[in-house]
Design an enzyme around this catalytic site. Structure first.
Site, PDB file in Angstrom:
ATOM      1  N   ASP A 169       0.833  -1.198   0.000  1.00 19.68           N
ATOM      2  CA  ASP A 169       0.000   0.000   0.000  1.00 19.68           C
ATOM      3  C   ASP A 169       0.875   1.259   0.000  1.00 19.68           C
ATOM      4  OD1 ASP A 169      -2.688   1.338   0.553  1.00 19.68           O
ATOM      5  OD2 ASP A 169      -1.547   2.014   2.304  1.00 19.68           O
ATOM      6  N   GLU A 195       1.600  -0.551  -5.003  1.00 17.30           N
ATOM      7  CA  GLU A 195       0.615   0.428  -5.420  1.00 17.30           C
ATOM      8  C   GLU A 195       1.298   1.771  -5.613  1.00 17.30           C
ATOM      9  OE1 GLU A 195      -2.953   3.236  -4.275  1.00 17.30           O
ATOM     10  OE2 GLU A 195      -1.078   2.974  -3.209  1.00 17.30           O
TER      11      GLU A 195
END
Ligand code: LM2
Ligand code: CA
Length: 437
Positions: A169, A195
């Site tokens: 993330d 990400e």
């Protein structure tokens, strides 16, 4: 499950956003046979209280406990999914901890384990992107050996429970070399995707991260959306996989929408909230076209973008398609296209491209599969080269083949590979090696 099935390549995965561990365990018996390779699960670590879906992006420690279930349920899910040949990818929130006082006794982290930039992030400045607090979330000193060890211990704990991959993330907010140092502490065969929302002109680029694993290609969902919503014509998607400035196919994670873009929809991103038929044919394209590792989004219905998930899970009270859980991954055509991608994965080529100069397109994947998509506003009727061996095939988007019957339309391929392709507006057709009658 037969040995042959177990050895099938698996080329697409699904994000079961906010699902319970018990529900995912049961769902693996559904999606394993559909051919999904893996499930991306929501962050499993302890986080701040509250009902909003995003509380899970505010860790307070690394125990496996929260809204989706506890450690035991998590471990059982992983084992259960393994039986169905489905891997678990964990959404790893490691850039930051929760907002608030910089003290997390459960890890423990104290003030000294965080960067001390409290300004809002300036996306023109590398140092600020990576060392300031993202939305006020306390930014971890990922350059510190102590912090790296705590993060790696958390990830290795999940690996010990059978987890096979991680979504990193907010990876853009962590220097690529810090991620590398953390991954170095994990077994070598763990799948990593990061990400990174690449943006033209920003100092931190998605290409910096490919040495660590795969990377999200956020341009993909925007381009799919703009083309399938009629802002551009589908014929222009032909060479998408070679477009300049895009990640290489072998490095890219692609999706129509994700849990963030379906809420704050940039540009033209589509989701289940759009016309279902259009969203469906966009997914058909994603799963047929040889670019990237596709992630199917599986959502819950919402009005307010902070709104949390439905109270009951899909296998514990609620159901798919009841207006609470959307379950895009179970739409017959989307599931059929996951199989299509698996069956055609041996031919990572794009052949026999045809378009009508506008929004009707068709192509084959070697001689393993053929797809036609009509994104235009009038019907399509064409005699096209399918690239497929002679025979009668079941259109897997309109029905299913079982033994030698087909509950949908049939497509007859002649000895030279041609077939009559007839499609109504906003519709698609697909045949493949295993849909031959
Ligand atoms: C991500 N990728 O980089 C996730 O995909 C995204 O969903 C996360 O944001 C984000 N990074 C941080 O992990 C979500 C949500 C935010 C929410 C954060 C933290 O989109 O709105 O921020 O999780 O829970 C919330 C409030 C925000 C507030 C912040 C801190 O919405 O207004 O900022 O908490 O209290 C002051
Ligand atoms: Ca950071």
């Amino acid at each position: 499950q037969s040995e042959a099935q177990a050895k099938d390549p698996r080329t697409a995965f699904v994000h079961l956003f906010e699902w319970n561990w018990d529900d995912i365990a049961k769902e693996c018996a559904v999606i394993g046979p559909m051919g999904y390779a893996a499930v991306q699960v929501s962050p499993p670590q302890e986080s701040v209280p509250g009902n909003a879906w995003w509380t899970r992006y505010q860790p307070i420690g690394y125990e496996i406990v929260g809204r989706s279930g506890d450690r035991k349920q998590f471990a059982e899910m992983v084992q259960e999914c393994r039986k169905h040949n489905v891997d678990i990818y964990v959404d790893a929130v490691i850039n930051h901890m929760a907002a608030g006082p910089r003290n997390y006794p459960a890890v423990p982290y104290v003030w000294n384990d965080f960067h001390d930039c409290f300004e809002p992030i300036d996306y023109g400045d590398r140092g600020k992107i990576q060392f300031c607090d993202l939305e006020g979330l306390n930014d971890l000193k990922t350059e510190s050996e102590y912090v790296r060890d705590r993060i790696a211990n958390y990830l290795n704990d999940l690996v010990s429970l059978g987890v096979r991959g991680f979504r990193i993330d907010a990876a853009k907010h962590i220097p690529a070399s810090d991620i590398a140092a953390i991954i170095d502490r994990l077994p070598k065969d763990i799948y990593i995707f990061q990400e990174v929302i690449g943006a033209f002109g920003e100092p931190v680029s998605e290409f910096e991260y490919v040495g660590n694993g795969d990377v999200t290609e956020f341009k993909y969902g925007n381009v799919l959306g703009s083309h399938f919503k009629g802002q551009s014509q589908l014929k222009y998607l032909r060479d998408l996989r070679n477009w300049q400035g895009w990640l290489d196919s072998s490095d890219a994670i692609v999706f129509t929408d994700n849990h963030d873009t379906q809420r704050d929809r940039p540009f033209s991103v589509m989701s289940f909230k759009d016309d279902g038929a259009r969203y469906f044919i966009a997914n058909v394209f994603m799963l047929a076209y040889p670019y990237g590792y596709p992630k199917v989004m599986s959502s819950f219905a919402f009005e307010d973008k902070d709104q949390g998930r439905p109270e009951s899970g899909v296998h514990s009270g609620a159901e798919c398609f009841d207006g609470q859980w959307i379950c895009e991954h179970r739409w017959q055509g989307i599931a059929a296209m996951v199989k299509f991608r698996n069956v055609t994965s041996g031919a990572f080529s794009l052949d026999n491209w045809w378009d009508n100069g506008a929004n009707q397109i068709a192509f084959s994947r070697g001689d393993l599969g053929f797809v036609a998509i009509n994104g235009g506003s009038f019907g399509m009727s064409q005699r096209l080269q399918t690239g497929m061996p002679e025979g009668t095939y079941c259109n897997v988007l309109s029905g299913q083949r079982s033994d030698f019957s087909c509950s949908g339309d049939r497509v007859v391929v002649d000895p030279s590979g041609f077939a009559d392709i007839v499609l109504s507006s906003t519709n698609a057709l697909a045949i493949h090696r295993d849909s031959k009658l």
